[in-house]
Scaffold this motif. Structure first.
Motif, PDB file in Angstrom:
ATOM      1  N   LEU A 151       1.032  -1.436   0.487  1.00 53.49           N
ATOM      2  CA  LEU A 151       0.470   0.204  -0.423  1.00 53.49           C
ATOM      3  C   LEU A 151       1.004   0.990   0.325  1.00 53.49           C
ATOM      4  O   LEU A 151       1.954   1.828   1.006  1.00 53.49           O
ATOM      5  CB  LEU A 151      -0.677  -0.091   1.233  1.00 53.49           C
ATOM      6  CG  LEU A 151      -1.844   0.927   1.451  1.00 53.49           C
ATOM      7  CD1 LEU A 151      -2.590   1.163   0.450  1.00 53.49           C
ATOM      8  CD2 LEU A 151      -2.541   1.196   2.636  1.00 53.49           C
ATOM      9  N   ALA A 152       0.865   2.062  -1.061  1.00 59.71           N
ATOM     10  CA  ALA A 152       1.882   3.301  -1.471  1.00 59.71           C
ATOM     11  C   ALA A 152       0.252   4.838  -0.515  1.00 59.71           C
ATOM     12  O   ALA A 152      -0.566   5.372  -0.635  1.00 59.71           O
ATOM     13  CB  ALA A 152       1.999   3.561  -2.462  1.00 59.71           C
ATOM     14  N   SER A 153       1.622   5.341   0.504  1.00 54.84           N
ATOM     15  CA  SER A 153       0.902   6.277   0.949  1.00 54.84           C
ATOM     16  C   SER A 153       1.791   8.103   1.252  1.00 54.84           C
ATOM     17  O   SER A 153       2.538   7.897   0.380  1.00 54.84           O
ATOM     18  CB  SER A 153       0.313   6.254   2.323  1.00 54.84           C
ATOM     19  OG  SER A 153       1.541   6.004   2.818  1.00 54.84           O
ATOM     20  N   GLY A 154       0.146   8.876   0.990  1.00 54.80           N
ATOM     21  CA  GLY A 154       1.262  10.296   0.663  1.00 54.80           C
ATOM     22  C   GLY A 154       0.470  10.962   1.385  1.00 54.80           C
ATOM     23  O   GLY A 154      -0.649  10.691   1.998  1.00 54.80           O
ATOM     24  N   SER A 155       1.313  12.122   1.950  1.00 54.36           N
ATOM     25  CA  SER A 155       0.640  13.171   3.323  1.00 54.36           C
ATOM     26  C   SER A 155       0.752  14.402   2.723  1.00 54.36           C
ATOM     27  O   SER A 155       1.167  15.074   1.804  1.00 54.36           O
ATOM     28  CB  SER A 155       1.383  12.699   4.334  1.00 54.36           C
ATOM     29  OG  SER A 155       2.498  13.086   4.269  1.00 54.36           O
ATOM     30  N   LYS A 156       0.551  15.629   3.467  1.00 55.27           N
ATOM     31  CA  LYS A 156       0.294  16.490   3.100  1.00 55.27           C
ATOM     32  C   LYS A 156       1.837  17.231   4.465  1.00 55.27           C
ATOM     33  O   LYS A 156       2.020  18.667   3.866  1.00 55.27           O
ATOM     34  CB  LYS A 156      -0.917  17.394   4.248  1.00 55.27           C
ATOM     35  CG  LYS A 156      -1.509  18.612   4.249  1.00 55.27           C
ATOM     36  CD  LYS A 156      -2.006  19.244   5.048  1.00 55.27           C
ATOM     37  CE  LYS A 156      -2.684  20.500   4.310  1.00 55.27           C
ATOM     38  NZ  LYS A 156      -3.790  20.981   4.988  1.00 55.27           N
ATOM     39  N   GLY A 157       3.101  16.448   3.816  1.00 59.49           N
ATOM     40  CA  GLY A 157       4.193  16.531   4.627  1.00 59.49           C
ATOM     41  C   GLY A 157       4.018  16.526   5.633  1.00 59.49           C
ATOM     42  O   GLY A 157       4.021  16.401   6.799  1.00 59.49           O
ATOM     43  N   GLY A 158       5.521  17.074   6.574  1.00 64.34           N
ATOM     44  CA  GLY A 158       6.045  17.189   7.099  1.00 64.34           C
ATOM     45  C   GLY A 158       7.283  15.947   7.317  1.00 64.34           C
ATOM     46  O   GLY A 158       8.097  15.770   8.526  1.00 64.34           O
TER      47      GLY A 158
ATOM     48  N   VAL B  92       7.227  12.595   1.979  1.00 64.81           N
ATOM     49  CA  VAL B  92       5.725  12.126   1.927  1.00 64.81           C
ATOM     50  C   VAL B  92       5.047  10.821   1.314  1.00 64.81           C
ATOM     51  O   VAL B  92       3.299  11.065   1.082  1.00 64.81           O
ATOM     52  CB  VAL B  92       5.467  13.498   1.107  1.00 64.81           C
ATOM     53  CG1 VAL B  92       5.499  14.810   2.486  1.00 64.81           C
ATOM     54  CG2 VAL B  92       6.289  13.828   0.306  1.00 64.81           C
ATOM     55  N   VAL B  93       5.927  10.127   0.627  1.00 65.33           N
ATOM     56  CA  VAL B  93       5.329   8.353   0.072  1.00 65.33           C
ATOM     57  C   VAL B  93       6.311   7.655   0.513  1.00 65.33           C
ATOM     58  O   VAL B  93       7.735   7.229   0.366  1.00 65.33           O
ATOM     59  CB  VAL B  93       5.232   9.245  -1.229  1.00 65.33           C
ATOM     60  CG1 VAL B  93       4.892   8.105  -2.235  1.00 65.33           C
ATOM     61  CG2 VAL B  93       4.828  10.313  -1.797  1.00 65.33           C
ATOM     62  N   LYS B  94       4.972   6.972   0.871  1.00 67.77           N
ATOM     63  CA  LYS B  94       5.952   5.682   1.531  1.00 67.77           C
ATOM     64  C   LYS B  94       5.179   4.554   1.030  1.00 67.77           C
ATOM     65  O   LYS B  94       4.043   4.616   0.592  1.00 67.77           O
ATOM     66  CB  LYS B  94       5.128   5.524   3.288  1.00 67.77           C
ATOM     67  CG  LYS B  94       6.048   6.959   3.595  1.00 67.77           C
ATOM     68  CD  LYS B  94       5.978   6.987   5.394  1.00 67.77           C
ATOM     69  CE  LYS B  94       6.998   7.913   5.923  1.00 67.77           C
ATOM     70  NZ  LYS B  94       6.550   7.814   7.335  1.00 67.77           N
ATOM     71  N   ILE B  95       5.760   3.509   0.493  1.00 68.93           N
ATOM     72  CA  ILE B  95       5.068   1.643   0.362  1.00 68.93           C
ATOM     73  C   ILE B  95       5.342   0.893   1.474  1.00 68.93           C
ATOM     74  O   ILE B  95       6.217   0.696   1.715  1.00 68.93           O
ATOM     75  CB  ILE B  95       6.260   1.376  -0.736  1.00 68.93           C
ATOM     76  CG1 ILE B  95       6.301   2.638  -2.064  1.00 68.93           C
ATOM     77  CG2 ILE B  95       5.328   0.166  -1.345  1.00 68.93           C
ATOM     78  CD1 ILE B  95       7.254   2.282  -3.729  1.00 68.93           C
ATOM     79  N   TRP B  96       3.977   0.347   1.834  1.00 64.22           N
ATOM     80  CA  TRP B  96       4.206  -0.445   3.239  1.00 64.22           C
ATOM     81  C   TRP B  96       3.276  -1.659   2.523  1.00 64.22           C
ATOM     82  O   TRP B  96       3.132  -2.172   1.806  1.00 64.22           O
ATOM     83  CB  TRP B  96       3.173   0.151   4.037  1.00 64.22           C
ATOM     84  CG  TRP B  96       3.009   1.518   3.854  1.00 64.22           C
ATOM     85  CD1 TRP B  96       2.408   2.681   3.401  1.00 64.22           C
ATOM     86  CD2 TRP B  96       3.598   2.245   5.528  1.00 64.22           C
ATOM     87  NE1 TRP B  96       2.289   3.600   4.172  1.00 64.22           N
ATOM     88  CE2 TRP B  96       3.722   3.642   5.812  1.00 64.22           C
ATOM     89  CE3 TRP B  96       4.366   1.366   6.658  1.00 64.22           C
ATOM     90  CZ2 TRP B  96       3.889   4.237   6.549  1.00 64.22           C
ATOM     91  CZ3 TRP B  96       4.638   2.676   8.035  1.00 64.22           C
ATOM     92  CH2 TRP B  96       4.259   3.929   7.850  1.00 64.22           C
TER      93      TRP B  96
END
Length: 707
Positions: free
Chosen positions: A152-159, A162-166
């Protein structure tokens, strides 16, 4: 392989069905199902969009909505809950705060949600939370399941990165996609390619708003443009290009994904931000929807908009689930789920473990064997016929769905047509629930799985390559008058070329513009400079007196709209790009002679036959045998074949020479025979502006050679 979408009758049936549905919905009250946080409205119809359900939020607003890839489930989130609806009832309600994005896995078993810092995973059938974990330092804004469901790949609003593959099962630390310079504040969209080898990410990065990542090496192809921010993305079914919907109403078609840079073209049709895009299962249409309230169907054969549907509420974002024909529009306090109209026939899919170049699983186990396959459609499968006999349709089990992870409403089919010991021509026809039709003709031998025939070369000439043939026969037209003989002509021509001359053949029956041009593009990629290609076309033709332009008319051609007509110049341009040694077009249609120059070409020679043939072999040829010049031609001679096809087939069978040129075939067997039996006068010439270099197409009987 080719697809056929039935013509005018199919359209009439669909229109009648629309009227029946509308009448029923006006005169009947549909049961209202209450949701835990609101209520569902009655079904209504608006401009070919069928409203399936309306979800109302009693508290706050609906933040996200998603539909499973088989269409069984719809999930939506509010400020404090996530609910799953199975088409009749709400089967699960989960407590979860501020879930802003939802996504089903391909098998429909798992629902993922992204909230503030956390990702939630829920078991759909059991109605239980699998687990939740901290994924980012800020709001999770985008999710993407890999096709196999393992990651599952996820992206976020920053901090944080911002893209991770789980890895969903192992729960290992994620792989992190890094950049050489600071990235933007927010990832807007993530999507995997159909084979899972690529992951596309879109963000607010002004320099490279789209990056296409190799999921093994984690190297990225940056795509730079400044047209606007990307709101949604979708890979084409073949994975060769990426579509991106922008907030300025533009669609970007990004190609050359597997090279070192992304190149793009632009589609314009919306007047506001595009929030949802996707492809139909068979790839015939690309669909985009936006805040302007328009849903546009783009024909992928020419990338022109062909249909525009209008939503009742402009200004609200929408989400498309095109593999099951669903559209959801999110309002201030509600969300509406619609069924999209279905304009294309089912997909007849292939088990690629049997033949990696094809798309249909065919198993011919013996004389009287079994034909098996998979059919898939957004609206569901109504019927499959094999040689006119109804086949058994077998719904997939949950294990099958989990194993294959195919979107859409698909089923297995199986039938046992009567077959002979040797070669058999099998027709597989599939109908969806709107009577859209797809047909395949499969040439097989008992005990073999081939249907695009593969035979031994008909020659033994060093450097000669192989002989290929694309054979097109169009009988059943959607908007024009039907013809009687082209299908029968094309089958017999294909049989002669394959059996007596060793051609590798492909039949296109009742072919659309996309089928024809798509096949030419396929051969352009496949043929080597020493191969030879014969293109046979039987169907309607047209000559425009004002523009002095001749056309082939595919089965989707309309009388007053030339969008789907094929200019002879398009055919010429396509064959110019094909690197093969010799190309011969045999055209049995009205005005087919307009493709050539209006001068005589003398391909004869006084040299010895050996030197003569070798000279013609060494030089490229691009030639045409046309059933007539700038004139109408006869369709049926009374024996199931056109005048020209009857002569052409007999000429190939009866010519005495074992090795001969197309010019010799025409002079000896075709010209006087056709002219003496009808008012049409056939022509043989080279094709203008095609790269012809005074060679000629050489026919050799199977097993023969030029010494």
């Amino acid at each position: 392989m080719y697809f056929q979408r039935k013509g005018a009758n199919m359209r009439k049936i669909y229109s009648i069905m629309d009227l029946i549905i509308i009448t029923i919905l006006i005169n009947c009250i549909i049961q209202i199902v209450l949701s835990p946080e609101g209520k569902a409205e009655n079904y209504t119809v608006s401009q070919n969009l069928l409203e399936i359900k309306r979800f109302n939020a009693d508290k706050g607003k609906i933040k996200a909505i998603a539909t499973s890839h088989d269409g069984r489930y719809t999930a939506f989130s509010t400020s404090s809950q996530v609910s799953i609806w199975d088409g009749k009832n709400f089967i699960a309600i989960f407590e979860a705060n501020q879930v802003n994005t939802l996504l089903f896995s391909n098998d429909g078993k798992t629902l993922a949600g992204g909230g503030y810092r956390y990702i939630y995973l829920w078991d759909v059938s059991k109605g239980k939370e699998i687990r939740s974990f901290k994924a980012h330092e800020n709001i999770v804004t985008a999710l993407a399941f890999s096709p196999d469901g393992h990651t599952l790949a996820s992206g976020s609003k920053g901090g944080d990165p911002v893209v991770k593959i789980w890895d969903i099962e192992s729960q290992k630390s994620p792989r992190i996609l890094r950049w050489d310079y600071p990235y933007s504040e927010q990832v807007l969209s993530l999507v995997y390619s159909p084979d899972g080898t690529l992951l596309a990410s879109a963000s607010l990065d002004q320099k490279t708003p789209v990056r296409i990542w190799n999921t093994k090496t984690l190297n990225a192809i940056p795509v730079s443009f400044q047209n606007g921010a990307v709101r949604d993305m979708a890979f084409s079914p073949d994975g060769e290009f990426l579509m991106a919907g922008l907030d300025n109403g533009v669609v970007m078609k990004i190609a050359y994904l597997r090279s070192d840079s992304g190149r793009f073209s632009i589609l314009k049709g919306h007047t506001d931000a595009i929030t949802g895009i996707g492809f139909t299962l068979n790839g015939n249409y690309f669909i985009s929807g936006g805040l302007d309230g328009n849903v546009i169907y783009w024909d992928t054969s020419n990338w022109k908009s062909t249909k525009i549907l209008k939503l009742p509420d402009a200004g609200n974002p929408l989400i498309l689930s095109t593999d099951v024909g669903r559209l959801a529009q999110i309002g201030r306090k509600d969300a509406t789920l619609y069924s999209l109209p279905d304009y294309s026939g089912p997909q007849i899919s292939i088990d690629k473990t049997r033949d990696k170049t094809r798309d249909l699983n065919i198993s011919a186990v013996s004389a009287g064997g079994v034909i098996k396959g998979i059919v898939n459609d957004e609206s569901g499968i109504k019927q499959v016929l094999i040689n006119g006999i109804e086949a058994q349709i077998i719904p997939p089990s949950q294990e099958d769905i989990s194993a294959r992870r195919i979107g859409g409403k698909w089923s297995f089919f199986s039938g046992s047509p009567e077959m002979q010991i040797n070669e058999n021509m099998i027709e597989v026809a599939a109908y969806d629930n709107y009577n859209n039709k797809t047909v395949e003709f499969i040439s097989i031998e008992t005990g073999r799985t081939d249907y695009e025939t593969k035979t031994k070369p008909s020659h033994d000439i060093p450097g000669f390559g192989r002989n290929y043939a694309v054979v097109i026969g169009n009988n059943d037209y959607k908007h024009l008058s039907d013809l009687e003989t082209p299908l029968n002509d094309s089958r017999e021509v294909e049989k002669v070329l394959r059996e007596e001359y060793g051609f590798e053949t492909k039949i296109l029956a009742n072919a659309t513009r996309k089928d024809i041009l798509g096949s030419l593009n396929e051969f352009r990629k496949r043929l080597t400079e020493n191969d030879n290609l014969l293109i046979y076309y039987a169907g309607h033709g047209h000559f425009d007196e004002e523009t002095k332009m001749a056309y082939w008319l595919p089965v989707d051609a309309e009388q007053e709209n030339d969008t789907d007509w094929i200019k002879v110049n398009d055919i010429t341009n396509n064959i110019m790009k094909i690197s093969s040694k010799h190309i011969l077009i045999v055209a049995d249609s009205c005005y087919s002679g307009q493709m050539t120059r209006s001068v005589d070409v003398n391909l004869r020679s006084n040299e010895s036959r050996e030197r003569y043939l070798n000279r013609l072999f060494d030089r490229k040829s691009r030639t045409l045998i046309a059933s007539g010049g700038n004139e109408p031609v006869a369709d049926n001679e009374g024996n199931g074949h056109s005048v020209f096809a009857n002569v052409f087939i007999r000429a190939l069978r009866d010519i005495e020479d074992q090795v001969f040129t197309a010019d010799e075939l025409f002079i000896k067997k075709i010209k006087e025979s056709v002219g003496g039996r009808s008012s049409q006068m056939p022509e043989y010439n080279f094709i203008q502006n095609s790269g012809h270099d005074n060679g000629d197409f050489i026919f050799t009987r199977a097993g023969m050679r030029i010494k």
